[in-house]
Design a protein around this motif. Structure first.
Motif, PDB file in Angstrom:
ATOM      1  N   SER A  44       0.828  -1.204   0.000  1.00  0.00           N
ATOM      2  CA  SER A  44       0.000   0.000   0.000  1.00  0.00           C
ATOM      3  C   SER A  44       0.865   1.257   0.000  1.00  0.00           C
ATOM      4  N   ALA A  45       1.930   1.234   0.806  1.00  0.00           N
ATOM      5  CA  ALA A  45       2.845   2.377   0.833  1.00  0.00           C
ATOM      6  C   ALA A  45       3.562   2.530  -0.508  1.00  0.00           C
ATOM      7  N   GLN A  46       3.941   1.401  -1.113  1.00  0.00           N
ATOM      8  CA  GLN A  46       4.584   1.450  -2.423  1.00  0.00           C
ATOM      9  C   GLN A  46       3.639   2.051  -3.463  1.00  0.00           C
ATOM     10  N   TRP A  47       2.360   1.703  -3.380  1.00  0.00           N
ATOM     11  CA  TRP A  47       1.362   2.243  -4.299  1.00  0.00           C
ATOM     12  C   TRP A  47       1.257   3.767  -4.162  1.00  0.00           C
ATOM     13  N   ASP A  48       1.251   4.233  -2.920  1.00  0.00           N
ATOM     14  CA  ASP A  48       1.166   5.677  -2.686  1.00  0.00           C
ATOM     15  C   ASP A  48       2.410   6.400  -3.201  1.00  0.00           C
ATOM     16  N   LEU A  49       3.566   5.759  -3.067  1.00  0.00           N
ATOM     17  CA  LEU A  49       4.816   6.385  -3.491  1.00  0.00           C
ATOM     18  C   LEU A  49       4.953   6.452  -5.009  1.00  0.00           C
ATOM     19  N   ARG A  93       3.148   7.928  -7.007  1.00  0.00           N
ATOM     20  CA  ARG A  93       2.877   9.301  -7.438  1.00  0.00           C
ATOM     21  C   ARG A  93       4.159  10.145  -7.429  1.00  0.00           C
ATOM     22  N   ARG A  94       5.089   9.808  -6.562  1.00  0.00           N
ATOM     23  CA  ARG A  94       6.330  10.570  -6.495  1.00  0.00           C
ATOM     24  C   ARG A  94       7.308  10.128  -7.572  1.00  0.00           C
ATOM     25  N   GLN A 143       0.699   5.721 -11.357  1.00  0.00           N
ATOM     26  CA  GLN A 143      -0.402   4.860 -10.919  1.00  0.00           C
ATOM     27  C   GLN A 143      -1.298   4.466 -12.095  1.00  0.00           C
ATOM     28  N   SER A 181      -1.692   0.621 -13.234  1.00  0.00           N
ATOM     29  CA  SER A 181      -3.044   0.070 -13.230  1.00  0.00           C
ATOM     30  C   SER A 181      -3.398  -0.531 -14.581  1.00  0.00           C
ATOM     31  N   TYR A 221      -2.382  -5.626  -6.173  1.00  0.00           N
ATOM     32  CA  TYR A 221      -2.902  -4.454  -5.462  1.00  0.00           C
ATOM     33  C   TYR A 221      -3.456  -3.439  -6.451  1.00  0.00           C
ATOM     34  N   HIS A 265      -7.196  -1.560  -6.798  1.00  0.00           N
ATOM     35  CA  HIS A 265      -7.288  -0.131  -6.514  1.00  0.00           C
ATOM     36  C   HIS A 265      -7.176   0.740  -7.767  1.00  0.00           C
TER      37      HIS A 265
END
Length: 381
Positions: A293-298, A300-301, A307, A311, A361, A365
Motif C-alpha cells: 500500500s505504501a509502495q502504491w502511494d509512493l 505518485r512521487r 499509478q 493500473s 494491489y 485499486h
C-alpha cells in the motif's frame, strides 16, 4: 545454518535458473576483469551471486549499491566490506569513529597508511568522492595481498545500475569512468557490476562516446519462466507436489522471492494441491499489504502518471492505450523501469509489472474506467 538447511536454500536459489547458475559460475571462474550483469528485476540474481561467491563470500565481496547515494557512500561501503572480508576482527573498530584500540587495529592502520590510503577519509567518508573510491579499491588489493596473496579478489557491486539511475548523468559518467580507470590500475581485481536490462551501465558499454565503451563483457540473467521450476525441481533435489510448485510459480510470474514464500505459506497436505498455492498467495498478500500500500502511494512521487500506467498494465492494457500524452507515458515508463517497478521481459515486448504483489494491489485499486475499458475490450474480442 545446518547442512540440510543450507542444501535446501541452495536448491531453491538455483531452481528455475540452472543455466544462469552455470553461466555465472563459469563467468566468475574466468575472471574476465570487468563483467556487467544485466539482471531482470526479481530474477533472484543477488541470491545466485551470494551462492556463487560462497559462504561468507570467501574471496569475493558483494556490496549493495542501493544503500549508496553517491561515489563517497559507495567507497565507504566497499571499504567496509573489504575489512569485513579480510580482517573481520577489526570490523568493530573500523566502523567506529575512534582511533585504533589495540595492536591489531594499530597494525592495520599503519599498513594502510603505508599504502598512501587516507584512513579517516575512506573510513569516515571525508574528502573528495572519487579519491575515496580509488582508495577503497586500493584497500581491497592491499588487504588481499597481505591476507591471501595467492587468491586474487573479486568485487561484485550489486544494483549499481539502480543507484546510477538516481544520480545526474554527469555524475554517473564520472563514476563509471573512474571504475574503468581503477580496474585498469588493479589488474588482479575482478570487478562485476550489476545493472538492469537497458540500464545505464549496459548502455555505457555500447556507447562509443562513453569512457566505459567495450570495457567489459555482458552477462544477461533473465527471469525464470514458471515452467522451469517444474523442469528443474527434481534435479535440484526439491520434492514438492507439482501442482503446488507450478501454481506458485505462475502466481509469482517466476520471481523466486515470491515463489518460495507462497509454497511455505500454503497448507498443502502432500497431495497435488493446486488450491493450496492460492491460499499461500493470499496469505502472502495479507502479510505484505501495508508495505505494498505504501509502495502504491509512493508511485505518485515516481511520476504523476505512474499509478495510471501501473493500473493499466495490471489489467493487461498497453500503456500507450491510456488517455495520457505519449511523452508523459514514455517518461513515466522509463522512470518506473529505472526503479525496478516495470520491465520488458524481452526486447521489444510489451511492458509488464515486475512485482506481482503490486500488480494484484493495482487491480484492486485501479480507477474504475480501467476495469470497464478492460471488460469492454474483452467483450469485443
Amino acid at each position: 545454518m545446518p547442512d540440510h538447511r543450507a542444501q535446501e536454500h541452495l536448491a531453491r536459489t538455483i531452481c528455475g535458473r540452472l543455466s544462469e547458475w552455470e553461466q555465472l559460475n563459469l563467468t566468475l571462474g574466468q575472471r574476465l576483469g570487468l563483467t556487467v550483469i544485466a539482471a531482470a528485476p526479481l530474477s533472484g540474481t543477488t541470491g545466485l551471486l551470494q551462492a556463487a561467491l560462497g559462504p561468507g563470500y570467501g574471496d569475493g565481496m558483494l556490496v549493495d549499491a542501493r544503500r549508496c547515494a553517491d561515489a563517497l557512500d559507495l567507497a565507504m561501503a566497499i571499504a567496509d566490506q573489504a575489512v569485513a572480508s579480510y580482517c573481520p576482527e577489526e570490523v568493530r573498530w573500523w566502523q567506529s569513529a575512534g582511533p585504533p584500540q589495540d595492536q591489531a587495529s594499530l597494525r592495520l592502520a599503519r599498513s594502510l597508511s603505508a599504502q598512501s590510503i587516507d584512513l579517516d577519509g575512506v573510513r569516515l567518508g571525508e574528502g573528495r568522492r572519487l579519491e575515496r573510491l580509488d582508495e577503497a579499491f586500493a584497500l581491497i588489493v592491499a588487504l588481499a595481498n597481505e591476507v591471501r596473496a595467492d587468491r586474487p579478489p573479486t568485487l561484485v557491486i550489486d544494483h549499481l545500475g539502480t543507484m546510477l539511475a538516481t544520480v545526474r548523468e554527469h555524475a554517473s559518467r564520472e563514476l563509471l569512468d573512474q571504475l574503468r580507470t581503477i580496474r585498469q590500475r588493479h589488474t588482479t581485481l575482478d570487478l562485476v557490476l550489476v545493472d538492469y536490462p537497458a540500464g545505464p551501465i549496459v548502455h555505457a558499454l555500447g556507447d562509443p562516446d562513453h569512457p566505459l565503451y567495450r570495457a567489459g563483457q555482458t552477462l544477461n540473467i533473465a527471469r525464470a519462466h514458471p515452467a522451469q521450476f517444474l523442469e528443474e525441481a527434481g534435479g535440484a533435489g526439491i520434492k514438492l507436489p507439482r501442482g503446488l510448485l507450478g501454481a506458485a510459480a505462475e502466481l509469482a510470474a517466476g520471481a523466486p522471492a515470491l515463489v518460495w514464500p507462497i509454497v511455505d505459506l500454503s497448507d498443502a497436505d502432500g497431495g497435488d494441491d493446486t488450491p493450496a498455492a492460492a491460499r499461500g498467495w493470499q496469505r502472502l498478500r495479507d502479510l505484505n499489504a501495508a508495505s505494498v500500500s505504501a509502495q502504491w502511494d509512493l508511485l505518485r512521487r515516481v511520476h504523476p502518471s505512474a499509478q495510471t500506467l501501473v493500473s493499466a498494465m495490471a489489467f493487461g492494457l498497453a500503456p500507450y492505450s491510456t488517455p495520457v500524452a505519449d511523452k508523459s507515458i514514455t517518461d513515466g515508463l522509463n522512470r518506473l523501469r529505472d526503479v525496478g517497478i516495470v520491465w520488458q521481459p524481452e526486447d521489444g515486448s510489451k511492458w509488464a509489472i515486475a512485482d506481482q504483489l503490486l500488480a494484484a494491489y493495482a487491480r484492486d485499486h485501479a480507477p474504475a474506467w480501467i476495469a470497464r475499458r478492460t471488460a469492454q475490450a474483452r467483450a469485443r474480442s
